[in-house]
Design an enzyme around this catalytic site. Structure first.
Site, PDB file in Angstrom:
ATOM      1  N   MET A  62     -24.118 -19.957 -20.007  1.00 37.29           N
ATOM      2  CA  MET A  62     -23.155 -18.950 -20.475  1.00 37.29           C
ATOM      3  C   MET A  62     -22.613 -19.345 -21.855  1.00 37.29           C
ATOM      4  O   MET A  62     -21.558 -18.856 -22.278  1.00 37.29           O
ATOM      5  CB  MET A  62     -22.024 -18.788 -19.468  1.00 37.29           C
ATOM      6  CG  MET A  62     -22.563 -18.287 -18.115  1.00 37.29           C
ATOM      7  SD  MET A  62     -21.342 -17.445 -17.140  1.00 37.29           S
ATOM      8  CE  MET A  62     -20.158 -18.755 -16.906  1.00 37.29           C
TER       9      MET A  62
ATOM     10  N   LEU B 140     -21.987 -24.314 -25.575  1.00 38.93           N
ATOM     11  CA  LEU B 140     -22.871 -25.399 -25.135  1.00 38.93           C
ATOM     12  C   LEU B 140     -22.322 -26.783 -25.473  1.00 38.93           C
ATOM     13  O   LEU B 140     -21.686 -26.980 -26.507  1.00 38.93           O
ATOM     14  CB  LEU B 140     -24.255 -25.229 -25.772  1.00 38.93           C
ATOM     15  CG  LEU B 140     -24.970 -23.913 -25.456  1.00 38.93           C
ATOM     16  CD1 LEU B 140     -26.378 -23.924 -26.047  1.00 38.93           C
ATOM     17  CD2 LEU B 140     -25.038 -23.652 -23.959  1.00 38.93           C
ATOM     18  N   HIS B 141     -22.577 -27.714 -24.590  1.00 41.36           N
ATOM     19  CA  HIS B 141     -22.196 -29.114 -24.777  1.00 41.36           C
ATOM     20  C   HIS B 141     -23.356 -29.985 -24.327  1.00 41.36           C
ATOM     21  O   HIS B 141     -24.427 -29.474 -23.956  1.00 41.36           O
ATOM     22  CB  HIS B 141     -20.910 -29.428 -23.999  1.00 41.36           C
ATOM     23  CG  HIS B 141     -20.946 -28.947 -22.573  1.00 41.36           C
ATOM     24  ND1 HIS B 141     -21.801 -29.481 -21.628  1.00 41.36           N
ATOM     25  CD2 HIS B 141     -20.259 -27.964 -21.928  1.00 41.36           C
ATOM     26  CE1 HIS B 141     -21.623 -28.885 -20.475  1.00 41.36           C
ATOM     27  NE2 HIS B 141     -20.695 -27.938 -20.626  1.00 41.36           N
TER      28      HIS B 141
ATOM     29  N   HIS C 241     -25.408 -29.051 -21.161  1.00 37.48           N
ATOM     30  CA  HIS C 241     -26.451 -28.033 -21.340  1.00 37.48           C
ATOM     31  C   HIS C 241     -27.665 -28.632 -22.056  1.00 37.48           C
ATOM     32  O   HIS C 241     -28.810 -28.386 -21.679  1.00 37.48           O
ATOM     33  CB  HIS C 241     -25.927 -26.863 -22.168  1.00 37.48           C
ATOM     34  CG  HIS C 241     -24.754 -26.147 -21.565  1.00 37.48           C
ATOM     35  ND1 HIS C 241     -23.484 -26.230 -22.089  1.00 37.48           N
ATOM     36  CD2 HIS C 241     -24.665 -25.342 -20.481  1.00 37.48           C
ATOM     37  CE1 HIS C 241     -22.663 -25.486 -21.361  1.00 37.48           C
ATOM     38  NE2 HIS C 241     -23.348 -24.944 -20.375  1.00 37.48           N
TER      39      HIS C 241
ATOM     40  N   GLN D 271     -23.918 -23.918  -6.618  1.00 33.82           N
ATOM     41  CA  GLN D 271     -24.722 -22.925  -7.346  1.00 33.82           C
ATOM     42  C   GLN D 271     -26.218 -23.237  -7.248  1.00 33.82           C
ATOM     43  O   GLN D 271     -27.026 -22.362  -6.940  1.00 33.82           O
ATOM     44  CB  GLN D 271     -24.285 -22.889  -8.813  1.00 33.82           C
ATOM     45  CG  GLN D 271     -25.159 -22.026  -9.697  1.00 33.82           C
ATOM     46  CD  GLN D 271     -24.539 -21.832 -11.071  1.00 33.82           C
ATOM     47  OE1 GLN D 271     -23.659 -21.012 -11.256  1.00 33.82           O
ATOM     48  NE2 GLN D 271     -25.000 -22.603 -12.037  1.00 33.82           N
TER      49      GLN D 271
ATOM     50  N   LEU E 259     -18.454 -32.808 -18.281  1.00 34.05           N
ATOM     51  CA  LEU E 259     -18.435 -31.869 -19.398  1.00 34.05           C
ATOM     52  C   LEU E 259     -18.469 -30.452 -18.850  1.00 34.05           C
ATOM     53  O   LEU E 259     -19.187 -30.153 -17.897  1.00 34.05           O
ATOM     54  CB  LEU E 259     -19.634 -32.115 -20.318  1.00 34.05           C
ATOM     55  CG  LEU E 259     -19.692 -33.503 -20.967  1.00 34.05           C
ATOM     56  CD1 LEU E 259     -20.900 -33.601 -21.896  1.00 34.05           C
ATOM     57  CD2 LEU E 259     -18.407 -33.825 -21.728  1.00 34.05           C
TER      58      LEU E 259
ATOM     59  N   ARG F  79     -15.194 -25.091 -20.110  1.00 29.08           N
ATOM     60  CA  ARG F  79     -13.765 -24.790 -19.929  1.00 29.08           C
ATOM     61  C   ARG F  79     -12.855 -25.913 -20.420  1.00 29.08           C
ATOM     62  O   ARG F  79     -11.652 -25.707 -20.570  1.00 29.08           O
ATOM     63  CB  ARG F  79     -13.474 -24.498 -18.457  1.00 29.08           C
ATOM     64  CG  ARG F  79     -14.072 -23.188 -17.961  1.00 29.08           C
ATOM     65  CD  ARG F  79     -13.573 -22.856 -16.562  1.00 29.08           C
ATOM     66  NE  ARG F  79     -13.908 -21.489 -16.170  1.00 29.08           N
ATOM     67  CZ  ARG F  79     -15.064 -21.122 -15.613  1.00 29.08           C
ATOM     68  NH1 ARG F  79     -15.978 -22.029 -15.357  1.00 29.08           N
ATOM     69  NH2 ARG F  79     -15.286 -19.861 -15.297  1.00 29.08           N
TER      70      ARG F  79
HETATM   71  P1  AMP Z   1     -22.810 -22.728 -17.528  1.00 28.15           P
HETATM   72  O1  AMP Z   1     -23.016 -22.430 -18.978  1.00 28.15           O
HETATM   73  O2  AMP Z   1     -21.510 -23.362 -17.217  1.00 28.15           O
HETATM   74  O3  AMP Z   1     -23.151 -21.562 -16.653  1.00 28.15           O
HETATM   75  O4  AMP Z   1     -23.882 -23.850 -17.157  1.00 28.15           O
HETATM   76  C1  AMP Z   1     -25.242 -23.651 -17.397  1.00 28.15           C
HETATM   77  C2  AMP Z   1     -26.030 -24.774 -16.757  1.00 28.15           C
HETATM   78  O5  AMP Z   1     -25.637 -26.020 -17.322  1.00 28.15           O
HETATM   79  C3  AMP Z   1     -25.809 -24.874 -15.244  1.00 28.15           C
HETATM   80  O6  AMP Z   1     -27.042 -25.168 -14.616  1.00 28.15           O
HETATM   81  C4  AMP Z   1     -24.848 -26.015 -15.144  1.00 28.15           C
HETATM   82  O7  AMP Z   1     -24.904 -26.710 -13.913  1.00 28.15           O
HETATM   83  C5  AMP Z   1     -25.320 -26.916 -16.281  1.00 28.15           C
HETATM   84  N1  AMP Z   1     -24.227 -27.807 -16.681  1.00 28.15           N
HETATM   85  C6  AMP Z   1     -22.976 -27.462 -17.042  1.00 28.15           C
HETATM   86  N2  AMP Z   1     -22.219 -28.551 -17.272  1.00 28.15           N
HETATM   87  C7  AMP Z   1     -23.021 -29.620 -17.035  1.00 28.15           C
HETATM   88  C8  AMP Z   1     -22.823 -31.037 -17.071  1.00 28.15           C
HETATM   89  N3  AMP Z   1     -21.650 -31.580 -17.411  1.00 28.15           N
HETATM   90  N4  AMP Z   1     -23.876 -31.838 -16.780  1.00 28.15           N
HETATM   91  C9  AMP Z   1     -25.084 -31.296 -16.423  1.00 28.15           C
HETATM   92  N5  AMP Z   1     -25.319 -29.976 -16.356  1.00 28.15           N
HETATM   93  C10 AMP Z   1     -24.314 -29.150 -16.662  1.00 28.15           C
END
Ligand code: AMP
Length: 276
Positions: free
Chosen positions: A21, A24-25, A28, A146, A177, A180
């Protein structure tokens, strides 16, 4: 994009896909790195999916950093960035199927606190998979329930797509990470690592106390941190997501938690026993 990916596939390239979404960090980017490590071409989508937000304000406040996101993806060599708009994903409105039956997997934890969330997640991931048609799907362990739900969805679809779960990336002080995190106040950011510390405490406590007691004590511990409002802390079987009685009866056990830190809702988890 579809023409490009079709050509790549025809040339023998494996297609890896990481839906996100945005904002990005490193978490991602670790998914993209993992795709490359496995020899896949890495497609990353950025789409803030309206159907998975159960609170309008959360959707409105979701951080958007598109230019930076693209820069970050280029820095790790992601081959394709897919930036669909809402009509591209939902051409005929939000009421697109199929719907999936997740049963107990979607009832507890995030499912209990965010009504409709997982149907929205499954809907958008299903739609994205239809469009991208990857061989491998990369998701983070960060969102434990999820990926469990998506694993169930792939099974129900009879999909050949391989789900690859990637480890949680954390800040040096242990905070997982998350997009939010930028919305935390200075005090909130300082206190936030206590979520991970509580998960680590649960891991050490596992041999000595029963799981229900660990959950209760962890909730108590989190409630005592100023500015924290924990929603749940559950010690569950890592496959069924059902709370456990006897640790010995389960090969993989995970602790999952959601905590409001001021106005920001954070989730985290830690495998207490076994491997994924
Ligand atoms: P989001 O943008 O929050 O929907 O996350 C997209 C993808 O990145 C999902 O598969 C999350 O589980 C993964 N993700 C988010 N934060 C982390 C993190 N700190 N470490 C590993 N994967 C992550």
């Amino acid at each position: 994009m579809q023409a490009y990916l079709r050509a790549q596939k025809a040339a023998g390239q494996v297609i890896g896909f990481a839906p996100t979404m945005g904002a990005l960090h490193e978490g991602h980017l670790s998914l993209i790195r993992q795709a490359h490590q496995q020899g896949a071409l890495a497609v990353c989508s950025i789409f803030v999916n309206p159907t998975q937000f159960n609170e309008a304000s959360d959707l409105e406040q979701y951080p958007k950093t598109e230019d930076k996101d693209i820069e970050r993806l280029l820095s790790v060599g992601s081959e394709v960035v897919f930036l669909p708009n809402v009509p591209a994903i939902y051409p005929d409105g939000f009421a697109v199927g199929p719907t999936f039956e997740f049963g107990k997997l979607a009832e507890r934890m995030e499912g209990a606190h965010r009504p409709g969330h997982f149907q929205g997640v499954a809907q958008v991931v299903h739609r994205l998979l239809e469009i991208v048609q990857p061989d491998q799907l990369f998701m983070g362990q960060k969102d434990f329930q999820q990926f469990t739900i998506i694993r169930a969805m792939l099974r129900q679809m009879g999909s050949p797509i391989e789900l690859v779960v990637c480890p949680i990336q954390r800040a040096a002080d242990g905070l997982a990470l998350s997009s939010r995190n930028v919305r935390l106040t200075a005090e909130g950011r300082q206190a936030a690592p206590q979520i991970y510390q509580t998960l680590q405490w649960a891991k050490t406590a596992l041999g000595q106390q029963n799981p229900a007691e660990i959950s209760r004590l962890a909730m108590e511990r989190l409630s005592q941190v100023p500015g924290f409002r924990p929603e749940y802390f559950e010690v569950v079987d890592a496959y069924t997501l059902e709370p456990i009685d006897q640790v010995e009866d389960h090969a993989e056990v995970v602790a999952c938690t959601a905590v409001w830190v001021g106005q920001v809702r954070l989730i985290d988890n830690l495998l207490l026993k076994g491997n994924l």
